[in-house]
Motif scaffolding. Structure first.
Motif, short mmCIF file in Angstrom:
data_model
loop_
_atom_site.label_atom_id
_atom_site.label_comp_id
_atom_site.label_asym_id
_atom_site.label_seq_id
_atom_site.Cartn_x
_atom_site.Cartn_y
_atom_site.Cartn_z
N LEU A 1 0.86 -1.70 0.47
CA LEU A 1 0.14 -0.48 0.06
C LEU A 1 0.87 1.37 0.25
O LEU A 1 0.20 1.58 -0.52
CB LEU A 1 -1.12 0.42 0.86
N GLN A 2 1.84 1.42 1.02
CA GLN A 2 2.73 2.05 0.65
C GLN A 2 3.14 2.39 -0.40
O GLN A 2 3.32 3.49 -0.95
CB GLN A 2 3.65 2.24 1.81
N LEU A 3 4.13 1.57 -1.04
CA LEU A 3 4.63 1.35 -3.18
C LEU A 3 2.74 2.42 -3.35
O LEU A 3 3.76 3.65 -4.73
CB LEU A 3 5.27 0.57 -3.05
N CYS A 4 1.97 1.67 -3.28
CA CYS A 4 1.17 2.52 -3.95
C CYS A 4 0.55 3.19 -3.94
O CYS A 4 0.41 4.47 -5.21
CB CYS A 4 -0.64 1.25 -3.82
N LEU A 5 0.82 3.96 -2.87
CA LEU A 5 0.75 5.76 -2.15
C LEU A 5 1.68 6.21 -3.36
O LEU A 5 1.40 7.78 -3.82
CB LEU A 5 0.00 5.88 -0.83
N GLU A 6 2.88 5.87 -2.31
CA GLU A 6 3.97 6.56 -3.36
C GLU A 6 3.97 6.75 -4.73
O GLU A 6 4.13 8.44 -5.26
CB GLU A 6 5.33 6.27 -2.57
N HIS A 7 3.54 5.98 -5.30
CA HIS A 7 3.54 6.29 -6.55
C HIS A 7 2.44 6.98 -7.92
O HIS A 7 2.73 7.73 -8.08
CB HIS A 7 3.08 4.88 -7.31
N SER A 8 0.89 6.60 -7.09
CA SER A 8 -0.22 7.86 -7.40
C SER A 8 -0.27 9.16 -6.45
O SER A 8 -0.35 10.19 -7.08
CB SER A 8 -0.93 7.12 -6.77
N LEU A 9 1.18 9.44 -5.99
CA LEU A 9 0.88 11.23 -5.64
C LEU A 9 2.24 11.17 -6.64
O LEU A 9 2.93 12.68 -5.66
CB LEU A 9 1.15 10.72 -4.06
N GLU B 1 3.86 12.35 -8.53
CA GLU B 1 3.41 13.22 -9.67
C GLU B 1 2.18 14.44 -9.49
O GLU B 1 2.02 15.63 -9.95
CB GLU B 1 3.25 12.85 -11.36
N CYS B 2 2.20 14.68 -8.45
CA CYS B 2 0.97 15.27 -7.87
C CYS B 2 1.33 16.75 -7.01
O CYS B 2 1.81 17.24 -6.15
CB CYS B 2 -0.13 14.83 -6.50
N THR B 3 1.66 17.57 -7.96
CA THR B 3 2.07 19.27 -7.60
C THR B 3 1.55 19.84 -6.76
O THR B 3 2.63 20.43 -6.17
CB THR B 3 2.44 19.45 -8.76
N GLU B 4 0.21 19.75 -6.78
CA GLU B 4 -0.54 20.05 -5.47
C GLU B 4 0.04 19.86 -4.36
O GLU B 4 0.02 21.03 -3.55
CB GLU B 4 -1.70 20.27 -6.52
N LEU B 5 0.54 18.73 -4.79
CA LEU B 5 0.41 17.88 -2.71
C LEU B 5 1.81 19.23 -2.24
O LEU B 5 2.75 19.44 -0.92
CB LEU B 5 0.44 16.82 -2.66
N HIS B 6 2.59 18.68 -3.42
CA HIS B 6 4.03 19.17 -2.96
C HIS B 6 4.39 20.50 -2.67
O HIS B 6 5.23 20.64 -1.88
CB HIS B 6 5.49 18.50 -4.29
N GLN B 7 3.43 21.66 -3.36
CA GLN B 7 3.40 22.50 -3.20
C GLN B 7 2.66 23.02 -1.30
O GLN B 7 2.97 23.37 -1.23
CB GLN B 7 2.20 23.39 -3.98
#
Length: 92
Positions: free
Chosen positions: A41-49, A51-57
């Protein structure tokens, strides 16, 4: 009732909950999974997030000392000096 029907019911309930309720439910479920499942689940979440620029911002803003000038060290220093000042005023 088949498994996919059970998952559908659970997903329907989940959709009707607010973000806080969803988070509590997910955490409750995650506490029950094994290490292998948790790692998957950790790997799935890391992969899906990834490229999430909004989250990084948002994370950058949350950790920006200029936007949040009260750091834990300055906060504890302020509380310590406040407590010392109150102790001196009360004669302690």
């Amino acid at each position: 009732m088949m498994f996919r029907d059970q998952v559908g019911v659970l997903a329907s309930w989940f959709k009707g909950w607010n973000e806080c309720e969803q988070t509590v439910a997910l955490l409750s479920l995650l506490k029950r999974v094994g290490r292998t499942q948790a790692r998957f689940l950790q790997l799935c979440l890391e992969h899906s997030l990834a490229e999430c620029t909004e989250l990084h911002q948002l994370e950058g803003e949350a950790n920006d000392p200029e936007l949040c000038p009260l750091t834990p060290s300055s906060s504890s220093q302020s509380l310590h000096s406040e407590g010392t000042r109150q102790g001196l005023q009360s004669g302690q």
